[in-house]
Design an enzyme around this catalytic site. Structure first.
Site, PDB file in Angstrom:
ATOM      1  N   TYR A 113      16.957  17.915  33.156  1.00 48.55           N
ATOM      2  CA  TYR A 113      17.316  16.568  33.616  1.00 48.55           C
ATOM      3  C   TYR A 113      16.283  15.545  33.160  1.00 48.55           C
ATOM      4  O   TYR A 113      16.633  14.459  32.675  1.00 48.55           O
ATOM      5  CB  TYR A 113      17.447  16.551  35.138  1.00 48.55           C
ATOM      6  CG  TYR A 113      17.892  15.214  35.684  1.00 48.55           C
ATOM      7  CD1 TYR A 113      19.190  14.755  35.475  1.00 48.55           C
ATOM      8  CD2 TYR A 113      17.013  14.405  36.407  1.00 48.55           C
ATOM      9  CE1 TYR A 113      19.606  13.528  35.976  1.00 48.55           C
ATOM     10  CE2 TYR A 113      17.413  13.180  36.909  1.00 48.55           C
ATOM     11  CZ  TYR A 113      18.710  12.746  36.687  1.00 48.55           C
ATOM     12  OH  TYR A 113      19.110  11.523  37.179  1.00 48.55           O
ATOM     13  N   GLY A 128      31.860   6.911  34.061  1.00 47.39           N
ATOM     14  CA  GLY A 128      31.602   7.419  35.409  1.00 47.39           C
ATOM     15  C   GLY A 128      31.815   6.376  36.482  1.00 47.39           C
ATOM     16  O   GLY A 128      31.032   6.286  37.433  1.00 47.39           O
ATOM     17  N   ALA A 129      32.892   5.609  36.368  1.00 46.81           N
ATOM     18  CA  ALA A 129      33.103   4.467  37.269  1.00 46.81           C
ATOM     19  C   ALA A 129      33.966   4.786  38.477  1.00 46.81           C
ATOM     20  O   ALA A 129      34.331   3.884  39.220  1.00 46.81           O
ATOM     21  CB  ALA A 129      33.735   3.309  36.485  1.00 46.81           C
ATOM     22  N   ASN A 130      34.277   6.061  38.708  1.00 51.32           N
ATOM     23  CA  ASN A 130      35.177   6.391  39.814  1.00 51.32           C
ATOM     24  C   ASN A 130      34.469   6.575  41.145  1.00 51.32           C
ATOM     25  O   ASN A 130      35.104   6.672  42.182  1.00 51.32           O
ATOM     26  CB  ASN A 130      35.971   7.661  39.492  1.00 51.32           C
ATOM     27  CG  ASN A 130      35.082   8.872  39.306  1.00 51.32           C
ATOM     28  OD1 ASN A 130      34.364   8.942  38.318  1.00 51.32           O
ATOM     29  ND2 ASN A 130      35.115   9.816  40.234  1.00 51.32           N
ATOM     30  N   SER A 137      16.434   7.124  34.676  1.00 46.76           N
ATOM     31  CA  SER A 137      15.875   7.510  35.970  1.00 46.76           C
ATOM     32  C   SER A 137      14.363   7.557  35.868  1.00 46.76           C
ATOM     33  O   SER A 137      13.800   7.767  34.781  1.00 46.76           O
ATOM     34  CB  SER A 137      16.400   8.888  36.391  1.00 46.76           C
ATOM     35  OG  SER A 137      15.653   9.426  37.469  1.00 46.76           O
ATOM     36  N   GLY A 150      30.245   6.240  43.373  1.00 47.70           N
ATOM     37  CA  GLY A 150      28.829   5.875  43.341  1.00 47.70           C
ATOM     38  C   GLY A 150      28.547   4.509  42.769  1.00 47.70           C
ATOM     39  O   GLY A 150      29.318   3.559  42.965  1.00 47.70           O
ATOM     40  N   ILE A 151      27.441   4.401  42.044  1.00 47.65           N
ATOM     41  CA  ILE A 151      27.034   3.098  41.518  1.00 47.65           C
ATOM     42  C   ILE A 151      27.971   2.636  40.407  1.00 47.65           C
ATOM     43  O   ILE A 151      28.104   1.432  40.163  1.00 47.65           O
ATOM     44  CB  ILE A 151      25.568   3.096  41.042  1.00 47.65           C
ATOM     45  CG1 ILE A 151      25.355   4.040  39.852  1.00 47.65           C
ATOM     46  CG2 ILE A 151      24.636   3.459  42.174  1.00 47.65           C
ATOM     47  CD1 ILE A 151      23.949   3.963  39.282  1.00 47.65           C
TER      48      ILE A 151
END
Length: 329
Positions: free
Chosen positions: A210, A56-58, A185, A60-61
């Site tokens: 979640y 998920g590096a595309n 989280s 946000g964090i």
């Protein structure tokens, strides 16, 4: 000039209460914003010759984490579902960092076959893997299913990363000292693992789902750390903070208008993606953590997780169930 000064004095005298309230409110807002920004990774370590994989590096964090590590000289593998966005993000990171060794790989965590394909490619083409950052996630989506029939949030946030991590363990062990960072989280504090209905088929609620997936992240990290004791591979889980990212895209449209207005105002005080990436970077690189494993972090400091996240029996049971679900048992 004298008239101007007199007018200003008259204005202040007439509105002293309002001005005082405005001043206090302004100072309070600045203090709140500073408090919300959290800690900062202080490590100056270089990563030349190291290889990092970030899911998920595309955006946000994940993107901020990739940029920081590219700036430090690492080879950065961006494992993403949306290849168009990922290629654009990779180009931006190469330009900003001056590091051309930033590559994009396809990864759909909602497909176990996609996870296996990526793991196989990494095993065949990479000589080492020093840092694995399980960052990608989905939040508060409707009752969707993964390609393999699992509830989407549990499947993407936990099972996909569980399989990816386990299939890359040999390479991580070969590259020691190496680290695994699982982005969880504070939502885990209200979560529980529904072993009797892991896909929440009987009573699906996006918030319950979640929270379960984020608790699974912490329990997975705890059990993994135990299994990797004395191997040179250390494990960390963390709460990145409340951040202005795309993660809440499934939640915002479901809110009433007044809640959207309040949420928009609140968002001005939450962390930026750069601020949100700091605890991930701290866990991935800080030298003081070299001999720590299995702990949970928030704002670049260890934090006691919820009691249910310290349940070793539940962690072992979750591991066994997860292994069975992804075909590792």
């Amino acid at each position: 000039m004298q008239n101007y000064a007199d007018n200003m004095r008259d204005f202040v005298e007439k509105h002293v209460t309002g001005l005082a309230v405005a001043l206090v409110a302004g100072v309070s807002a600045l203090a709140l914003r500073r408090w919300m920004s959290g800690g900062v990774c202080r490590s100056r370590v270089r990563l030349d010759g190291k290889t990092v994989l970030i899911t998920g590096a595309n955006c946000g964090i994940g993107k901020e984490t990739a940029l920081d590590m590219a700036n430090r000289g690492a080879k950065v593998i961006m494992a993403c579902r949306d290849m168009t966005k990922a290629r654009i993000a990779a180009d931006e990171i190469r330009q900003q960092s001056g590091n051309g060794n930033v590559v994009v790989k396809k990864l759909d965590l909602a497909s176990l076959q996609s996870v296996r394909d990526l793991a196989k490619e990494i095993q065949e083409n990479e000589e080492r893997l020093d840092i694995l950052i399980n960052n990608a996630g989905i939040m508060y989506c409707p009752k969707w299913e993964t390609e393999d029939g699992f509830e989407m949030q549990f499947g993407v946030n936990h099972l996909g990363h569980f399989l990816l991590t386990n299939t890359l363990l040999d390479l991580l062990k070969k590259s020691t000292p190496s680290r695994i960072v699982n982005v969880s989280s504070t939502a885990h504090e209200k979560g529980r693992i529904h072993f009797e209905d892991i896909n929440l088929d009987k009573d699906y609620d996006p918030y319950t789902s979640y929270r379960q997936s984020k608790l699974a992240n912490v329990l997975f990290s705890r059990e993994l750390a135990s299994r990797l004791k004395d191997t040179g591979v250390t494990v960390y889980s963390l709460h990145p903070g409340v951040i202005r990212t795309e993660l809440g895209r499934h939640l915002f449209p479901t809110l009433a208008m007044w809640k959207r207005i309040v949420a928009a105002a609140v968002m001005t005080f939450v962390k930026s993606p750069w601020e949100g990436a700091q605890t991930t970077l701290h866990c991935a690189m800080d030298e003081s953590l070299a001999n720590s494993s299995g702990l949970y972090y928030s704002d670049c400091a260890p934090k006691e997780p919820a009691p249910q996240a310290l349940d070793d029996a539940a962690a072992k049971r979750l591991w066994d169930l997860s292994a069975s679900m992804v075909g590792l048992a």
